[in-house]
Design a protein around this motif. Structure first.
Motif, mmCIF file in Angstrom:
data_model
loop_
_atom_site.group_PDB
_atom_site.id
_atom_site.type_symbol
_atom_site.label_atom_id
_atom_site.label_comp_id
_atom_site.label_asym_id
_atom_site.label_seq_id
_atom_site.Cartn_x
_atom_site.Cartn_y
_atom_site.Cartn_z
ATOM 1 N N ASP A 326 61.390 115.690 -6.998
ATOM 2 C CA ASP A 326 60.876 115.879 -8.179
ATOM 3 C C ASP A 326 61.217 114.885 -9.358
ATOM 4 O OD1 ASP A 326 63.248 116.400 -8.401
ATOM 5 O OD2 ASP A 326 63.366 118.639 -9.459
ATOM 6 N N TRP A 327 61.500 113.406 -8.804
ATOM 7 C CA TRP A 327 62.029 112.551 -9.674
ATOM 8 C C TRP A 327 60.777 111.929 -10.146
ATOM 9 C CZ3 TRP A 327 65.255 109.504 -5.515
ATOM 10 C CH2 TRP A 327 64.417 109.230 -4.504
ATOM 11 N N LYS A 328 61.181 111.154 -11.410
ATOM 12 C CA LYS A 328 60.263 110.484 -12.025
ATOM 13 C C LYS A 328 59.753 109.202 -11.346
ATOM 14 C CE LYS A 328 60.180 114.095 -14.824
ATOM 15 N NZ LYS A 328 58.842 115.084 -14.616
ATOM 16 N N PRO A 329 58.493 108.687 -11.884
ATOM 17 C CA PRO A 329 57.947 107.304 -11.607
ATOM 18 C C PRO A 329 59.271 106.320 -11.816
ATOM 19 C CG PRO A 329 56.063 108.229 -12.395
ATOM 20 C CD PRO A 329 57.203 109.104 -12.543
ATOM 21 N N GLY A 330 59.469 105.333 -10.696
ATOM 22 C CA GLY A 330 60.430 104.428 -11.157
ATOM 23 C C GLY A 330 61.999 104.731 -10.575
ATOM 24 N N SER A 331 62.277 106.018 -10.172
ATOM 25 C CA SER A 331 63.244 106.599 -9.784
ATOM 26 C C SER A 331 63.841 105.845 -8.607
ATOM 27 C CB SER A 331 63.398 108.072 -9.781
ATOM 28 O OG SER A 331 63.187 108.626 -10.784
ATOM 29 N N HIS A 332 62.664 105.563 -7.574
ATOM 30 C CA HIS A 332 63.159 105.095 -6.337
ATOM 31 C C HIS A 332 61.999 104.503 -5.757
ATOM 32 C CE1 HIS A 332 65.798 104.314 -3.078
ATOM 33 N NE2 HIS A 332 65.464 105.217 -2.269
ATOM 34 N N ALA A 333 62.070 103.454 -4.963
ATOM 35 C CA ALA A 333 60.929 102.939 -4.436
ATOM 36 C C ALA A 333 61.200 101.607 -3.358
ATOM 37 C CB ALA A 333 59.918 101.944 -5.619
ATOM 38 N N SER A 334 60.188 101.230 -2.736
ATOM 39 C CA SER A 334 60.549 100.082 -1.717
ATOM 40 C C SER A 334 59.456 99.295 -1.433
ATOM 41 C CB SER A 334 61.116 100.754 -0.385
ATOM 42 O OG SER A 334 60.761 99.741 0.533
ATOM 43 N N THR A 335 59.489 97.920 -1.760
ATOM 44 C CA THR A 335 58.419 97.030 -1.458
ATOM 45 C C THR A 335 57.611 96.939 -0.356
ATOM 46 O OG1 THR A 335 59.262 95.320 -3.150
ATOM 47 C CG2 THR A 335 57.619 94.638 -2.019
ATOM 48 N N PHE A 336 58.308 97.017 0.516
ATOM 49 C CA PHE A 336 57.581 97.043 1.930
ATOM 50 C C PHE A 336 57.681 98.365 2.738
ATOM 51 C CE2 PHE A 336 59.736 92.846 1.424
ATOM 52 C CZ PHE A 336 58.565 92.040 1.543
ATOM 53 N N GLY A 337 58.471 99.547 2.175
ATOM 54 C CA GLY A 337 58.362 100.641 2.782
ATOM 55 C C GLY A 337 56.894 101.318 2.984
ATOM 56 N N GLY A 338 56.892 101.671 4.374
ATOM 57 C CA GLY A 338 55.627 102.359 4.868
ATOM 58 C C GLY A 338 54.314 101.454 4.668
ATOM 59 N N ASN A 339 54.704 99.830 5.007
ATOM 60 C CA ASN A 339 53.287 98.941 5.230
ATOM 61 C C ASN A 339 52.462 99.256 6.210
ATOM 62 O OD1 ASN A 339 53.390 97.016 7.771
ATOM 63 N ND2 ASN A 339 55.587 97.627 7.308
ATOM 64 N N PRO A 340 51.512 98.857 5.871
ATOM 65 C CA PRO A 340 50.308 99.295 6.658
ATOM 66 C C PRO A 340 50.188 99.191 8.128
ATOM 67 C CG PRO A 340 49.242 98.486 4.775
ATOM 68 C CD PRO A 340 50.727 98.139 4.860
ATOM 69 N N VAL A 341 50.964 98.303 8.518
ATOM 70 C CA VAL A 341 51.179 97.964 10.108
ATOM 71 C C VAL A 341 52.064 98.824 10.582
ATOM 72 C CG1 VAL A 341 51.788 96.344 11.597
ATOM 73 C CG2 VAL A 341 50.582 95.476 9.637
ATOM 74 N N SER A 342 53.164 99.059 9.991
ATOM 75 C CA SER A 342 54.093 100.071 10.573
ATOM 76 C C SER A 342 53.560 101.704 10.520
ATOM 77 C CB SER A 342 55.443 100.271 9.529
ATOM 78 O OG SER A 342 56.140 98.986 9.783
ATOM 79 N N ILE A 343 52.576 102.017 9.455
ATOM 80 C CA ILE A 343 52.025 103.246 9.427
ATOM 81 C C ILE A 343 51.035 103.356 10.688
ATOM 82 C CG2 ILE A 343 50.339 104.660 8.108
ATOM 83 C CD1 ILE A 343 52.964 104.761 6.891
ATOM 84 N N ALA A 344 50.253 102.279 10.954
ATOM 85 C CA ALA A 344 49.355 102.098 12.116
ATOM 86 C C ALA A 344 50.295 102.398 13.286
ATOM 87 C CB ALA A 344 48.691 100.851 12.089
ATOM 88 N N ALA A 345 51.241 101.852 13.602
ATOM 89 C CA ALA A 345 52.081 101.741 14.724
ATOM 90 C C ALA A 345 52.579 103.548 14.977
ATOM 91 C CB ALA A 345 53.239 101.199 14.614
#
Length: 465
Positions: A326-345
């Protein structure tokens, strides 16, 4: 030697052994490997822990070839990562097709459909009721960092409980939860405050009786939290979460009894505490179910996953019941997390595991454990065999009566296995872990166990046992 062991020896020395076993063509390490290891010693961080000089060049299935053309059976799977085997063709195809389409745009700031697609797939196999929400990072440690932050954010509480023997990662928050080896924490203090460690139900090291005594010991480990900790030093209304590995990985492949997990759930429900299941090593089908916690029937509030979920591509996921995230935008994030190639794998990996990998992990794990459980009767330095599916631990001891740890003997067994073309790793103070790809077949498993048993026998001879 038992009938089973004789059958294994026959397989190793047969045409099947030639087909599925290791193929060593140079002394180890070979000249190319020796050169690269020397350069690595000069250039790469000495913080890495290498058990032997294996320099990989390519991998297919359960086999890895080094830079000198030697082929090994891989029963470490990149630390339980290559769940579908090395370079599974479906995973490779998914990576190649996605890389030609879109490699990166950052789900932190933009949208792409595969993030949603994978979330829906994971939600369908979650070990707790939905709806769910998902955070994507790059590793298990990042998934744990997310869980730690969201637990504090959602509950407004500052303290967390973890267990001795736990490994949750090496970034500062995850490291604060980790209590596996002193070197992992040495000279990094002060760590993140508010973490209290308590005893994990490591039955082989905590009691010497049968199943009833082991259950009593496990129950006592859990009840210590409520009956001692909450009455002396830690106010329960200030505890945000309990972090637990349903099977401790680095701690020794120690399986948490069902009664222990049930008691943790009861305590969490009573005091409004979140139960976080770290499934980074034990998840993604390794135990014969999607999640190791499913064997206990206990439902967590948060699940951390990584390693085998994407067959070697960097992906960490924190999955929660939807109302928790339930956290707000900006509370936590990752530039590369869940990149499309890893998701496809990950999506391709899930296809393979659903179709064959998880069922095979259950089947082959049962077969291997059936044979391994006969080893303590034949080998005086094998103290305990434990595990679920293809997450198997073998505890090496100096003496079965005293149960004294034999870390150097364990390391010697790992080294001897490498010299015979089998890749394995240690875990805990004195245990060997077997964590092959989930697509391993009966011949590869049989050959690996014969090599390992031969190495154990050699160490017994060296030590006069």
């Amino acid at each position: 030697m038992s009938t089973t062991a004789n059958a294994v020896t026959t397989i190793r020395n047969s045409e099947l052994g030639a087909q599925y076993g290791p193929k060593l063509v140079t002394p180890l390490p070979g000249p190319n490997a020796a050169r690269i290891v020397a350069d690595d010693d000069r250039l790469i961080s000495p913080s890495y822990t290498r058990s032997y000089p294996m320099v990989a060049k390519r991998g297919r299935g359960v086999r890895v070839e080094d830079v000198d053309g030697n082929e090994f059976l891989d029963f470490a799977a990149g630390i339980a990562v290559t769940s579908t085997g090395h370079c599974h063709p479906e995973v490779v195809k998914a990576i190649q097709e996605q890389a030609a389409e879109l490699i990166h745009i950052s789900g932190t700031d933009f949208y792409y459909e595969s993030l949603v697609t994978l979330s829906e797939r994971l939600s369908a196999i979650a070990p707790m009721p939905g709806p769910h929400r998902f955070y994507y990072g790059n590793s298990g440690a990042e998934a744990v960092e997310c869980a730690l932050k969201i637990a504090r954010y959602h509950t407004g509480r500052q303290n967390v409980i973890a267990f001795f023997g736990a490994f949750h990662g090496r970034t500062m928050g995850a490291l604060s939860l980790t209590a596996s080896k002193p070197q992992q924490r040495r000279r990094f203090a002060p760590l993140v405050p508010g973490v209290t460690h308590v005893r994990y139900p490591y039955a082989y090291r905590g009691c010497s009786g049968g199943p009833q005594e082991e259950d009593a010991f496990a129950l006592g480990c859990a009840r210590y939290i409520e009956e001692k900790l909450f009455k002396t030093t830690l106010a329960p209304e200030e505890v945000a979460a309990i972090f637990v590995e349903p099977i401790q990985g680095e701690g020794g492949y120690v399986v948490a009894p069902t009664i222990f997990m049930q008691e943790l759930r009861r305590i969490c429900d009573k005091y409004g505490i979140l139960l976080v299941a770290d499934e980074v090593q034990s998840g993604a089908g390794r135990t014969g179910k999607w999640w190791a916690i499913e064997h206990t029937g206990v439902q967590p509030d948060i699940v951390c996953m990584a390693k085998g979920i994407a067959s070697g591509m960097p992906l960490g996921v924190c999955m929660t019941r939807a109302e928790i995230m339930d956290w707000k935008p900006g509370s936590h994030a990752s530039t590369f997390g869940g990149n499309p190639v890893s998701i496809a794998a990950a999506l391709a990996t899930m296809d393979v595991l659903d179709r064959e990998g998880i069922a095979n992990a259950e089947k082959m794990g049962e077969q291997m454990l059936e044979q391994l459980r006969t080893w303590p009767a034949r080998h005086p330095i094998v103290g305990d065999v434990r595990g679920r599916g293809l997450m198997i631990g073998i505890e090496i001891v100096k003496d079965q009566q005293s149960r004294d740890v034999a870390g150097l003997w364990r390391d010697r067994i790992v080294e001897l296995a490498f010299e015979r073309g089998l890749l394995i790793l240690g875990c805990g103070e004195t245990s060997i872990r077997l964590a092959p790809p989930l697509i391993v077949n009966q011949y590869e498993a049989a050959i690996a166990l014969e090599i390992l048993e031969e190495c154990i026998s050699l160490v017994e001879t060296e030590q006069g046992r």
